[in-house]
Design an enzyme around this catalytic site. Sequence first.
Site, short mmCIF file in Angstrom:
data_model
loop_
_atom_site.label_atom_id
_atom_site.label_comp_id
_atom_site.label_asym_id
_atom_site.label_seq_id
_atom_site.Cartn_x
_atom_site.Cartn_y
_atom_site.Cartn_z
N HIS A 41 0.86 -1.19 0.00
CA HIS A 41 0.00 0.00 0.00
C HIS A 41 0.89 1.24 0.00
O HIS A 41 0.94 2.00 0.97
CB HIS A 41 -0.93 0.01 1.21
CG HIS A 41 -1.84 -1.15 1.29
ND1 HIS A 41 -2.76 -1.45 0.31
CD2 HIS A 41 -1.99 -2.12 2.23
CE1 HIS A 41 -3.43 -2.53 0.64
NE2 HIS A 41 -2.98 -2.97 1.79
N CYS A 98 4.04 -13.24 3.45
CA CYS A 98 4.80 -13.13 4.70
C CYS A 98 4.78 -14.48 5.42
O CYS A 98 3.72 -15.10 5.54
CB CYS A 98 4.16 -12.06 5.57
SG CYS A 98 4.84 -11.99 7.24
N GLU A 128 -5.57 -9.80 3.66
CA GLU A 128 -4.99 -10.86 4.49
C GLU A 128 -6.08 -11.75 5.07
O GLU A 128 -5.97 -12.98 5.06
CB GLU A 128 -4.14 -10.26 5.62
CG GLU A 128 -3.52 -11.32 6.51
CD GLU A 128 -2.77 -10.75 7.70
OE1 GLU A 128 -2.74 -11.44 8.74
OE2 GLU A 128 -2.21 -9.64 7.60
N THR A 166 -2.56 -10.19 11.17
CA THR A 166 -1.25 -9.89 11.77
C THR A 166 -1.11 -8.45 12.24
O THR A 166 -0.37 -8.17 13.18
CB THR A 166 -0.09 -10.19 10.80
OG1 THR A 166 -0.28 -9.44 9.60
CG2 THR A 166 0.01 -11.68 10.51
N CYS A 194 1.68 -9.60 14.70
CA CYS A 194 3.12 -9.33 14.63
C CYS A 194 3.54 -8.34 15.69
O CYS A 194 2.82 -7.45 16.02
CB CYS A 194 3.48 -8.76 13.27
SG CYS A 194 3.36 -9.99 11.97
#
Length: 194
Positions: A41, A98, A128, A166, A194
């Site tokens: 993005h 990822c 995601e 995440t 994360c």
Amino acid sequence: MQVTLAKSAGFCFGVKRAVDQVYQEAEHSRMPVYTFGPIIHNETVVKDLEEKGVYAISGIEELKHLPKGIVVIRSHGVSKEIYEKIAAEGFRIVDATCPFVLKIHRFAEDYSKKGYHILIIGNASHPEVEGIKGWCSTAAIVLETAEQAENLEILETIPLCIVSQTTFNYKKFQDLVEILDKKRYDRVVVNTIC
């Protein structure tokens, strides 16, 4: 004037890895290179890639009209079905998902095979989350707010595996899991933030 240096800046590990992979493909491939959705993005990076001949596609249908080449899966990942359809169209896949997102895909796939419903805490329209849902062979539920958690009604006999987008806020994740705890579901909670 005081200047405060941010604790962290730039791309996270997964995004940096994906960006590096697509630049490497753009530099070394003799085939056309596409990304499944914008690699990041960030308009500057996307525009720079376009100048290098790398274009973002938004869906499988577009592949039917493009010269065969390489499709780079961005760090958000995609559903299992998308991988299969890209391959069926005759394109080579470079998977830049990822590793932390891939781990969520494995949880979703494994636990859904065991009969668990997968509950994803995150934004339902985020790529995601859409990708995670695509690895579930049982029902996938997405919720983002306390109100959605309070109103969740599923059979208590069905076990849940709770994962998260995440990038979701950790405090909100904890709050939503607490609401679900009060409902007494048989559940496994995997903190995938994360």
